[in-house]
Design an enzyme around this catalytic site. Structure first.
Site, PDB file in Angstrom:
ATOM      1  N   CYS A  86     -18.274   8.459 -40.457  1.00 43.59           N
ATOM      2  CA  CYS A  86     -17.251   8.033 -41.788  1.00 43.59           C
ATOM      3  C   CYS A  86     -17.858   8.403 -43.242  1.00 43.59           C
ATOM      4  O   CYS A  86     -18.202   9.627 -43.515  1.00 43.59           O
ATOM      5  CB  CYS A  86     -17.024   6.470 -41.571  1.00 43.59           C
ATOM      6  N   HIS A 176     -14.982   6.039 -36.333  1.00 42.44           N
ATOM      7  CA  HIS A 176     -15.964   5.041 -35.929  1.00 42.44           C
ATOM      8  C   HIS A 176     -16.258   4.973 -34.534  1.00 42.44           C
ATOM      9  O   HIS A 176     -15.608   4.405 -33.674  1.00 42.44           O
ATOM     10  CB  HIS A 176     -15.848   3.777 -36.448  1.00 42.44           C
ATOM     11  N   GLU A 178     -18.721   3.779 -32.868  1.00 38.65           N
ATOM     12  CA  GLU A 178     -19.446   2.593 -32.470  1.00 38.65           C
ATOM     13  C   GLU A 178     -18.724   1.496 -32.320  1.00 38.65           C
ATOM     14  O   GLU A 178     -19.060   0.567 -31.621  1.00 38.65           O
ATOM     15  CB  GLU A 178     -20.505   2.209 -33.398  1.00 38.65           C
TER      16      GLU A 178
END
Length: 520
Positions: A86, A176, A178
């Site tokens: 990002c 993202h 994660e």
């Protein structure tokens, strides 16, 4: 410059994202050691850690604003693989000669990525022409790529959603990976670590255990250590690790404030004395704590009283032992990570355990913190490595102030005993139903409310007990557990029949947010 003893590691440069810790979790889950460092001290962290790869985090900042965070140039001069997430993708592009603009179409939430071209990072996972769900959260976006980069995947609002410079092993994503809302995100991070950076992923609790023992022995030498043992997983694992390193040089002190669950103090003392041969001092300070807490209704005042009394009691007992040079603590990695302010310097927010904060300064002791590099789930894994039973390691979280904050309003010995019995019955029913491990946290609360009831032929006017159970991944958000009504009826009936002082039971169906898990 002192180097950290992790030859195969990943450096995570934190630009202030709220989910940076999740990146670290994904790297650790891949069997690789990593550290999070704020962007302001990232160069120092790079030189100290000597990583094999670098990940650049997201940020609430905008790359187009003057003075917005940047990665240290050493990251790009090192020749190491870099993965920008990002904001990390955007600053990497800008620093390498690309362009970023404020987006006219902000993109938040679920999105779908179309893979346009195969790339090494996709090996065994994605292929050209496929479509995959990801999680976006951005306003700015890349509009021109630096030399050497190409687009490998796009989304409807992000034409540069996934970019790569395969030659230099630079990768950038606008989404993202994660977060759990990107289903293949953990695998993408794993591919970057293992396939691109060539890190094996052999970091284990066995290796950590030996490293920690060696470091404790080196730090402590022949000096004495005292450790505040609460009976929780963190302090217990820390105590066992320190004991393995220095043996009888360690003395543990369990300050029993009278606010623990039923039989908890006795069980902890028995386990550590009989099974682990720790020198453990059990201090019954319940009269002192409950005496000062009686009639106090404000939850923050309760916490402060408990914290102050703990320090005073612990300090007195330590002096009786002749003092010590070191204080052992179960500090975890999230407690010591700096919170990053992207508009200024890092603001260090180290959370002190409610009952040991201030002790090192007052008693002039050095800290021994063998768990400070670990997350909670890793501490549990280390506990298993050290031989702690699963029944102990898997216990639900229990707050430092104990039952004092599960008894809203003023407390008394009578109220605490009522609550203790109700809580024990509730947990017993949960275990009998085989639900304990499916629930993040469950407990009873004794409300400062009395209601009319009928028992036998007589009228009662007794307390209300609220039952609480939640599911969660990390405690940051939580949903109430969806019991079937038969279970709730069974638990309520037992509590009302077996606990004198309760004539009504209710179930809390509040999620977090808007509520908190604990009532106070």
């Amino acid at each position: 410059m002192t180097q950290t003893a992790h030859p195969d590691s990943v450096l995570i440069v934190d630009f202030g994202s709220q989910v940076t810790q999740l990146i670290a979790r994904r790297v650790r889950e891949a069997g690789v050691y990593c550290e999070i460092v704020p962007f302001q001290s990232a160069e120092e962290g790079f030189n100290r850690l000597q990583p094999k790869a670098v990940i650049l985090s997201g940020s609430p900042a905008s790359t187009v604003d003057e003075g917005s965070p940047r990665a240290p140039q050493i990251v790009f001069d090192s020749g190491l693989p870099v993965f920008g997430i990002c904001y990390g993708q955007q600053t990497m592009c800008m620093q390498l000669g690309g362009k970023v603009e404020s987006g006219h179409h902000r993109e938040f939430g679920r999105a779908f990525l179309d893979v346009d071209k195969d790339c090494q990072l996709f090996e065994g996972l994605w292929s050209s022409g496929s479509r995959h769900q990801v999680w976006m959260s951005h306003g700015d976006r890349v509009t021109a790529l630096p030399d050497g980069f190409e687009v490998v995947a796009t989304s409807s609002n992000a034409p540069y959603a996934f970019i790569a410079d395969e030659k230099r092993k630079y990768y950038g994503v606008q989404f993202h990976p994660e977060v759990v809302h990107t289903p293949d995100g953990a695998k993408l991070i794993g591919n970057f670590i293992h396939n691109i950076a060539g890190i094996k992923g052999d970091w284990s609790m066995s290796a950590y255990r030996q490293k920690a023992v060696d470091e404790i022995r080196k730090q402590v030498g022949d000096k004495r250590v005292i450790c505040a043992l609460s009976g929780g997983v963190d302090s217990s694992v820390a105590a066992l690790l320190i004991h393995e390193a220095v043996g009888d040089q360690l003395t543990c002190i369990l300050v029993d404030h009278g606010l623990m669950r039923k039989d908890e103090a006795a069980n902890v003392v028995a386990m550590f004395r009989e099974h682990y041969n720790l020198h453990l001092l059990h201090v019954d300070a319940s009269d002192r704590f409950i005496g000062e807490l009686e009639g106090v209704s404000d939850p923050e005042t309760k916490r402060k009283i408990i914290g102050r009394l703990f320090i005073e009691t612990f300090e007195e007992e330590a002096k009786k032992l002749g003092g010590a040079d070191f204080l052992g603590q179960g500090t975890l990695y999230p407690d010591v990570i700096e919170s990053v302010s992207f508009t200024g310097g890092p603001s260090v927010t180290i959370k002190s355990h409610h009952n040991v904060g201030g002790l090192p300064e007052r008693m002039k002791m050095q800290l021994v913190e063998p768990l400070r590099e670990l997350f909670k789930d890793e501490v549990r894994a280390l506990g298993r490595e050290l031989g702690l039973p699963d029944s102990f390691i898997g216990r639900h979280p229990f707050p430092g102030p104990g039952l004092a904050i599960r008894c809203p309003g003023g407390i008394s010995r009578e109220k605490l005993e009522i609550l203790r019995e109700a809580d024990a019955i509730y947990l017993d029913e949960i275990r009998k139903a085989g639900l304990y491990d499916a629930i993040w946290q469950a407990f009873a609360v004794l409300l400062p409310v009395q209601t009319v009831g009928v028992m036998g032929d007589g009228r009662t006017y007794e307390f209300v007990c609220a039952l609480r159970a939640v599911t969660s991944v990390d405690g940051m958000t939580a949903d109430f557990y969806h019991y079937d009504m038969e279970f709730l009826g069974r638990a309520a009936t037992r509590i009302i029949n077996e606990v004198r002082g309760i004539n009504r039971v209710v179930y809390d169906v509040t999620s977090k947010p808007p509520g908190t898990i604990e009532w106070e």
